[in-house]
Design a protein around this motif. Structure first.
Motif, PDB file in Angstrom:
ATOM      1  N   TYR A   1      -3.205  -0.879 -12.344  1.00 10.87           N
ATOM      2  CA  TYR A   1      -2.458  -2.127 -12.231  1.00 10.87           C
ATOM      3  C   TYR A   1      -0.971  -1.999 -12.548  1.00 10.87           C
ATOM      4  O   TYR A   1      -0.169  -2.774 -12.041  1.00 10.87           O
ATOM      5  CB  TYR A   1      -3.086  -3.233 -13.083  1.00 10.87           C
ATOM      6  CG  TYR A   1      -3.270  -2.939 -14.549  1.00 10.87           C
ATOM      7  CD1 TYR A   1      -2.316  -3.326 -15.487  1.00 10.87           C
ATOM      8  CD2 TYR A   1      -4.422  -2.301 -15.006  1.00 10.87           C
ATOM      9  CE1 TYR A   1      -2.506  -3.098 -16.839  1.00 10.87           C
ATOM     10  CE2 TYR A   1      -4.625  -2.066 -16.353  1.00 10.87           C
ATOM     11  CZ  TYR A   1      -3.667  -2.467 -17.282  1.00 10.87           C
ATOM     12  OH  TYR A   1      -3.855  -2.228 -18.616  1.00 10.87           O
ATOM     13  N   TYR A   2      -0.553  -1.029 -13.335  1.00 10.49           N
ATOM     14  CA  TYR A   2       0.877  -0.894 -13.610  1.00 10.49           C
ATOM     15  C   TYR A   2       1.659  -0.529 -12.345  1.00 10.49           C
ATOM     16  O   TYR A   2       2.631  -1.207 -11.983  1.00 10.49           O
ATOM     17  CB  TYR A   2       1.132   0.166 -14.687  1.00 10.49           C
ATOM     18  CG  TYR A   2       0.644  -0.212 -16.061  1.00 10.49           C
ATOM     19  CD1 TYR A   2       1.087  -1.381 -16.681  1.00 10.49           C
ATOM     20  CD2 TYR A   2      -0.249   0.598 -16.755  1.00 10.49           C
ATOM     21  CE1 TYR A   2       0.639  -1.733 -17.955  1.00 10.49           C
ATOM     22  CE2 TYR A   2      -0.701   0.264 -18.024  1.00 10.49           C
ATOM     23  CZ  TYR A   2      -0.260  -0.901 -18.619  1.00 10.49           C
ATOM     24  OH  TYR A   2      -0.699  -1.246 -19.873  1.00 10.49           O
ATOM     25  N   ALA A   3       1.240   0.536 -11.664  1.00  9.49           N
ATOM     26  CA  ALA A   3       1.946   0.950 -10.444  1.00  9.49           C
ATOM     27  C   ALA A   3       1.760  -0.044  -9.295  1.00  9.49           C
ATOM     28  O   ALA A   3       2.721  -0.343  -8.579  1.00  9.49           O
ATOM     29  CB  ALA A   3       1.513   2.359 -10.029  1.00  9.49           C
ATOM     30  N   PRO A   4       0.544  -0.573  -9.079  1.00 14.99           N
ATOM     31  CA  PRO A   4       0.403  -1.589  -8.025  1.00 14.99           C
ATOM     32  C   PRO A   4       1.280  -2.820  -8.256  1.00 14.99           C
ATOM     33  O   PRO A   4       1.887  -3.345  -7.321  1.00 14.99           O
ATOM     34  CB  PRO A   4      -1.088  -1.951  -8.074  1.00 14.99           C
ATOM     35  CG  PRO A   4      -1.751  -0.717  -8.578  1.00 14.99           C
ATOM     36  CD  PRO A   4      -0.778  -0.141  -9.576  1.00 14.99           C
ATOM     37  N   SER A   5       1.366  -3.287  -9.496  1.00 15.07           N
ATOM     38  CA  SER A   5       2.193  -4.474  -9.768  1.00 15.07           C
ATOM     39  C   SER A   5       3.670  -4.165  -9.544  1.00 15.07           C
ATOM     40  O   SER A   5       4.407  -4.987  -8.982  1.00 15.07           O
ATOM     41  CB  SER A   5       1.959  -4.979 -11.189  1.00 15.07           C
ATOM     42  OG  SER A   5       2.384  -4.031 -12.156  1.00 15.07           O
ATOM     43  N   ALA A   6       4.115  -2.984  -9.965  1.00 13.56           N
ATOM     44  CA  ALA A   6       5.510  -2.598  -9.740  1.00 13.56           C
ATOM     45  C   ALA A   6       5.822  -2.542  -8.248  1.00 13.56           C
ATOM     46  O   ALA A   6       6.903  -2.959  -7.805  1.00 13.56           O
ATOM     47  CB  ALA A   6       5.801  -1.252 -10.401  1.00 13.56           C
TER      48      ALA A   6
ATOM     49  N   ALA B   1       0.832  -1.203   0.000  1.00 13.46           N
ATOM     50  CA  ALA B   1       0.000   0.000   0.000  1.00 13.46           C
ATOM     51  C   ALA B   1       0.863   1.248   0.000  1.00 13.46           C
ATOM     52  O   ALA B   1       0.828   2.049  -0.927  1.00 13.46           O
ATOM     53  CB  ALA B   1      -0.938  -0.006   1.208  1.00 13.46           C
ATOM     54  N   GLY B   2       1.677   1.383   1.039  1.00 13.22           N
ATOM     55  CA  GLY B   2       2.463   2.603   1.183  1.00 13.22           C
ATOM     56  C   GLY B   2       3.442   2.832   0.054  1.00 13.22           C
ATOM     57  O   GLY B   2       3.723   3.986  -0.311  1.00 13.22           O
ATOM     58  N   ILE B   3       3.984   1.757  -0.533  1.00 12.73           N
ATOM     59  CA  ILE B   3       4.896   1.925  -1.666  1.00 12.73           C
ATOM     60  C   ILE B   3       4.157   2.571  -2.829  1.00 12.73           C
ATOM     61  O   ILE B   3       4.648   3.508  -3.472  1.00 12.73           O
ATOM     62  CB  ILE B   3       5.495   0.580  -2.099  1.00 12.73           C
ATOM     63  CG1 ILE B   3       6.323  -0.022  -0.960  1.00 12.73           C
ATOM     64  CG2 ILE B   3       6.355   0.744  -3.356  1.00 12.73           C
ATOM     65  CD1 ILE B   3       6.800  -1.431  -1.226  1.00 12.73           C
ATOM     66  N   LEU B   4       2.954   2.084  -3.093  1.00 14.64           N
ATOM     67  CA  LEU B   4       2.129   2.646  -4.164  1.00 14.64           C
ATOM     68  C   LEU B   4       1.751   4.092  -3.858  1.00 14.64           C
ATOM     69  O   LEU B   4       1.876   4.976  -4.719  1.00 14.64           O
ATOM     70  CB  LEU B   4       0.874   1.797  -4.339  1.00 14.64           C
ATOM     71  CG  LEU B   4      -0.205   2.333  -5.279  1.00 14.64           C
ATOM     72  CD1 LEU B   4       0.335   2.502  -6.692  1.00 14.64           C
ATOM     73  CD2 LEU B   4      -1.407   1.390  -5.267  1.00 14.64           C
ATOM     74  N   ASP B   5       1.289   4.348  -2.641  1.00 16.32           N
ATOM     75  CA  ASP B   5       0.891   5.709  -2.275  1.00 16.32           C
ATOM     76  C   ASP B   5       2.076   6.669  -2.336  1.00 16.32           C
ATOM     77  O   ASP B   5       1.948   7.806  -2.822  1.00 16.32           O
ATOM     78  CB  ASP B   5       0.283   5.717  -0.863  1.00 16.32           C
ATOM     79  CG  ASP B   5      -1.009   4.915  -0.779  1.00 16.32           C
ATOM     80  OD1 ASP B   5      -1.726   4.846  -1.793  1.00 16.32           O
ATOM     81  OD2 ASP B   5      -1.291   4.356   0.291  1.00 16.32           O
ATOM     82  N   SER B   6       3.238   6.217  -1.871  1.00 20.01           N
ATOM     83  CA  SER B   6       4.436   7.062  -1.930  1.00 20.01           C
ATOM     84  C   SER B   6       4.854   7.319  -3.371  1.00 20.01           C
ATOM     85  O   SER B   6       5.293   8.425  -3.718  1.00 20.01           O
ATOM     86  CB  SER B   6       5.588   6.400  -1.165  1.00 20.01           C
ATOM     87  OG  SER B   6       5.289   6.253   0.206  1.00 20.01           O
TER      88      SER B   6
END
Length: 310
Positions: free
Chosen positions: A226-231, A144-149
């Motif tokens: 889905y691109y950023a969440p998967s990364a 979660a936080g990686i995506l939000d950051s």
């Protein structure tokens, strides 16, 4: 022998996670989905792409969990996607039941695996996975936080016209409207973000970050990001399997850190021991209050899950 990574859910997020992992050329990937033929077709497509891209990863598609045995990490993306106008809370009932079944299958076949949760509502699904697996907290983490950051960093980079590589930011709290970007710890080329942007612009970027998922849902109309969440999920897998010791914001069960005993997004050192430690930042009174509010919102979701699963 290459580590085996299982990805549950072969939709946009799961399929892209499998692609990114295969292209690292250092894992074997098992892609699982209930839809007959879909994970098998995507797995075959990914292996054929490897002949062009230059990897020889073995990607296996399956409609059951037999091939997942001995997985080092399981990335769980399965569940219904959020639709326009749907809150994360509305996903709770259906996805809790889906995640419960998935975790039971994974634990039975890979009792030493680490679980990386991606299904929404994210923090509540970490709670489900912890409860069902009975794993220690260091082996059950939420992306979660990686995506939000990442969203926050990218919005700042667009505002300033600089590379996101120059921007360091941490976002704490639950994955949703109550997330807490730490502005005092956000820097651009080592300088505080407050030296670069006025308060009103910062507030606008924080708001856009909080609404980042909904903005994409509203644009796509029939799907979600889905691109950023998967990364972001792959970054967690790599940090664990390759023992990178990265300090990344993840959803994890606090046991007194930040004065909390809740599942919430906090900075975590990720390595071969999973969540090896929680890193505590010095928070202002306002930041601590916002984090407590976020944790309280997550706690309410977790209580609702417990009622559903009773």
């Amino acid at each position: 022998m290459r580590p085996k990574i299982t990805v549950v859910g072969a939709g946009n997020v799961g399929g892209t996670v499998a692609q990114r992992l295969a292209e690292r050329n250092c894992y074997d990937v098992v892609l699982v989905d209930v839809v007959e033929g879909m994970p098998q077709g995507k797995a075959l497509d990914l292996m054929q792409a490897g002949a062009v891209y230059g990897h020889d990863a073995l990607v296996t598609g399956a409609n059951n969990y037999e091939e997942t045995g001995g997985s080092a990490v399981a990335v769980i993306t399965s569940g219904i996607a959020r639709k326009p106008g749907m809150s994360r809370d509305e996903l709770l009932s259906t996805n809790a039941r889906i995640v419960k079944g998935v975790v039971e299958h994974i634990v039975a076949r890979s009792p030493q695996a680490y679980l990386v949760m991606v299904t929404n509502p994210l923090d509540a699904m970490v709670h489900v996975a912890l409860k069902v697996s009975r794993f220690p907290r260091h082996r059950v983490l939420g992306m979660a936080g990686i995506l939000d950051s990442a969203r926050f960093r990218r919005f700042i980079s667009l505002e300033l016209g600089v590379s996101p590589a120059e921007i360091h930011a941490i976002v704490l709290g639950g994955h949703g409207d109550t997330m807490v970007p730490l502005l005092r710890h956000t820097t651009v080329a080592g300088r505080s973000i407050t030296e670069w942007l006025p308060k009103d612009r910062l507030e606008a970027l924080v708001k856009r970050t909080q609404d980042g998922g909904a903005e994409i849902v509203n644009l796509l109309k029939t799907g979600s990001a889905y691109y950023a969440p998967s990364a972001s999920a792959v970054e967690m897998v790599e940090a664990i399997v390759k023992d990178h010791k990265r300090i990344l914001p993840c959803s994890v069960k606090c046991e007194g850190e930040y004065g909390l005993r809740d599942i919430v997004g906090v900075p975590v050192q990720l390595g071969k021991g999973g969540a090896e430690r929680i890193v505590e930042f010095d928070l202002s009174a306002d930041e601590r209050a916002a984090l407590n509010t976020s944790a309280r919102a997550v706690r309410e979701l977790c209580d609702a899950v417990d009622r559903l699963m009773a």
